[in-house]
Every structure is written in structure tokens, then in C-alpha cells.
Write a protein that holds these residues in place. Structure first.
Motif, PDB file in Angstrom:
ATOM      1  N   PRO A  80     -35.366  -6.021  13.541  1.00 23.73           N
ATOM      2  CA  PRO A  80     -33.908  -6.146  13.662  1.00 23.73           C
ATOM      3  C   PRO A  80     -33.164  -4.844  13.331  1.00 23.73           C
ATOM      4  CG  PRO A  80     -34.799  -8.036  12.505  1.00 23.73           C
ATOM      5  CD  PRO A  80     -35.923  -7.051  12.654  1.00 23.73           C
ATOM      6  N   THR A  81     -33.668  -4.088  12.375  1.00 26.22           N
ATOM      7  CA  THR A  81     -33.051  -2.809  12.048  1.00 26.22           C
ATOM      8  C   THR A  81     -33.195  -1.851  13.218  1.00 26.22           C
ATOM      9  OG1 THR A  81     -33.546  -3.104   9.697  1.00 26.22           O
ATOM     10  CG2 THR A  81     -33.084  -0.856  10.427  1.00 26.22           C
ATOM     11  N   TYR A  82     -34.386  -1.788  13.777  1.00 22.36           N
ATOM     12  CA  TYR A  82     -34.629  -0.929  14.939  1.00 22.36           C
ATOM     13  C   TYR A  82     -33.716  -1.333  16.097  1.00 22.36           C
ATOM     14  CZ  TYR A  82     -36.960   1.065  18.986  1.00 22.36           C
ATOM     15  OH  TYR A  82     -37.223   1.737  20.141  1.00 22.36           O
ATOM     16  N   ASP A  83     -33.640  -2.630  16.361  1.00 24.33           N
ATOM     17  CA  ASP A  83     -32.803  -3.119  17.461  1.00 24.33           C
ATOM     18  C   ASP A  83     -31.339  -2.760  17.240  1.00 24.33           C
ATOM     19  OD1 ASP A  83     -35.073  -4.186  18.635  1.00 24.33           O
ATOM     20  OD2 ASP A  83     -34.671  -6.236  17.944  1.00 24.33           O
ATOM     21  N   LYS A  84     -30.861  -2.926  16.021  1.00 24.81           N
ATOM     22  CA  LYS A  84     -29.463  -2.608  15.719  1.00 24.81           C
ATOM     23  C   LYS A  84     -29.184  -1.122  15.947  1.00 24.81           C
ATOM     24  CE  LYS A  84     -25.932  -2.847  12.152  1.00 24.81           C
ATOM     25  NZ  LYS A  84     -25.590  -3.297  10.805  1.00 24.81           N
ATOM     26  N   LEU A  85     -30.094  -0.276  15.497  1.00 23.40           N
ATOM     27  CA  LEU A  85     -29.894   1.165  15.648  1.00 23.40           C
ATOM     28  C   LEU A  85     -29.966   1.603  17.107  1.00 23.40           C
ATOM     29  CD1 LEU A  85     -31.910   2.428  12.562  1.00 23.40           C
ATOM     30  CD2 LEU A  85     -29.426   2.456  12.851  1.00 23.40           C
ATOM     31  N   LYS A  90     -27.229   3.178  22.309  1.00 23.19           N
ATOM     32  CA  LYS A  90     -26.918   2.873  23.709  1.00 23.19           C
ATOM     33  C   LYS A  90     -25.420   2.660  23.894  1.00 23.19           C
ATOM     34  CE  LYS A  90     -31.384   0.830  24.727  1.00 23.19           C
ATOM     35  NZ  LYS A  90     -32.121  -0.408  24.932  1.00 23.19           N
ATOM     36  N   ARG A  91     -24.786   1.999  22.914  1.00 19.44           N
ATOM     37  CA  ARG A  91     -23.352   1.736  22.995  1.00 19.44           C
ATOM     38  C   ARG A  91     -22.572   3.036  22.950  1.00 19.44           C
ATOM     39  NH1 ARG A  91     -20.086   0.454  18.288  1.00 19.44           N
ATOM     40  NH2 ARG A  91     -22.083   0.507  17.287  1.00 19.44           N
ATOM     41  N   ARG A  92     -22.993   3.949  22.105  1.00 17.28           N
ATOM     42  CA  ARG A  92     -22.291   5.224  21.964  1.00 17.28           C
ATOM     43  C   ARG A  92     -22.713   6.227  23.039  1.00 17.28           C
ATOM     44  NH1 ARG A  92     -22.938   3.601  16.659  1.00 17.28           N
ATOM     45  NH2 ARG A  92     -20.984   3.482  15.530  1.00 17.28           N
ATOM     46  N   LYS A 125     -26.051  10.150  15.781  1.00 14.12           N
ATOM     47  CA  LYS A 125     -27.144  11.069  16.146  1.00 14.12           C
ATOM     48  C   LYS A 125     -28.475  10.434  15.771  1.00 14.12           C
ATOM     49  CE  LYS A 125     -24.087  14.166  17.147  1.00 14.12           C
ATOM     50  NZ  LYS A 125     -23.488  14.186  18.413  1.00 14.12           N
ATOM     51  N   ILE A 126     -28.818   9.353  16.433  1.00 17.29           N
ATOM     52  CA  ILE A 126     -30.049   8.630  16.131  1.00 17.29           C
ATOM     53  C   ILE A 126     -31.086   8.971  17.195  1.00 17.29           C
ATOM     54  CG2 ILE A 126     -31.098   6.364  15.848  1.00 17.29           C
ATOM     55  CD1 ILE A 126     -28.343   5.343  15.014  1.00 17.29           C
ATOM     56  N   PRO A 127     -32.247   9.439  16.771  1.00 18.85           N
ATOM     57  CA  PRO A 127     -33.272   9.773  17.757  1.00 18.85           C
ATOM     58  C   PRO A 127     -33.860   8.516  18.378  1.00 18.85           C
ATOM     59  CG  PRO A 127     -34.175   9.951  15.570  1.00 18.85           C
ATOM     60  CD  PRO A 127     -32.705   9.656  15.422  1.00 18.85           C
ATOM     61  N   LYS A 128     -34.383   8.659  19.565  1.00 17.09           N
ATOM     62  CA  LYS A 128     -35.032   7.549  20.230  1.00 17.09           C
ATOM     63  C   LYS A 128     -36.349   7.265  19.524  1.00 17.09           C
ATOM     64  CE  LYS A 128     -36.429   5.941  24.735  1.00 17.09           C
ATOM     65  NZ  LYS A 128     -36.493   6.261  26.146  1.00 17.09           N
TER      66      LYS A 128
END
Length: 130
Positions: A80-85, A90-92, A125-128
Motif C-alpha cells: 500500500p505504501t508503494y502504491d500510494k507513492l 503519476k498524478r504529479r 521527486k520519487i524515483p520509479k
């Protein structure tokens, strides 16, 4: 009257900016925690991958299987944490390397004025994570 409208708009914008900054700060913390966990687990998996799987010791294989099931359960808890991030990225619509720098100081109402022009919006700035 016009002054009051501009001032009200400015206060509303400040509130939205502060809320977004709080979200980004929370996401940054979650991301750092997740990346640390991933790094630790990656090291463990690399170490375990180099160890041979015993083909003649049923008890040892069962123990390794239980350990792996525990690891998979731990991963499922992190999902769930991964999905949220990733949803946030994607939203940004932005992806960049993680920085260890401290977050910028909060914006104060004295820094926002009606004639203050904002350049482009900078997202998280979250890496894939794949």
C-alpha cells in the motif's frame, strides 16, 4: 473591496500550498523509509541467493520456505505504501532522483503577495520503484 478579494485569494492559495507541502513531506518520509527497507531486503536476498538450497535436508528447505513466506508477507504489507507513492508520482507527472537534502522551509504568509508569480509547478521527486 478589490484589495480584500486579492488578500482572500492569497490566503486561500497559502493554505493550499501549505497542505501540498505537508503531503510532499509525508510522501518524502514514506519514500525514504520504503527505499531503506528495499535496500536492506535486497542485500539479504543477494546474500541468500548465493547460498545453495539444500536438496537433501527437508527440514532446512521447510525453514527456508517459511522464511521466504514471511518475507512475502512483509512485502505485501509494504505494497500500500508503494502504491500510494507511485500513484502520487503519476498524478504529479514527475520522476527524479531522491535527494538527501533537508526539505525547504515552510512558506510564510509574508512571502506570498498578490503580485508574486510562480514559475512552473514542481512535483514530488520519487524515483520509479520497479
Amino acid at each position: 473591496k478589490r484589495w480584500d478579494e486579492v488578500r482572500k485569494w492569497s490566503v486561500q492559495r497559502m493554505t493550499r500550498l501549505e497542505e501540498e507541502q505537508a503531503k510532499l513531506s509525508e510522501e518524502q518520509s514514506m519514500m525514504e523509509e520504503l527505499l531503506q527497507w528495499i535496500g536492506e531486503k535486497e542485500e539479504v536476498l543477494i546474500e541468500k541467493e548465493s547460498e545453495p538450497i539444500p536438496d537433501d535436508d527437508y527440514e532446512q528447505v521447510m525453514k527456508l520456505l517459511d522464511e521466504h513466506k514471511d518475507f512475502q508477507e512483509e512485502m505485501a504489507k509494504k505494497q500500500p505504501t508503494y502504491d500510494k507513492l507511485t500513484k502520487s508520482v503519476k498524478r504529479r507527472g514527475s520522476v527524479a532522483p531522491v535527494s538527501n537534502a533537508a526539505p525547504p522551509p515552510p512558506v510564510t504568509s509574508s512571502q506570498v503577495t498578490p503580485d508574486h508569480k510562480q514559475g512552473g509547478r514542481r512535483g514530488s521527486k520519487i524515483p520509479k520503484l520497479t
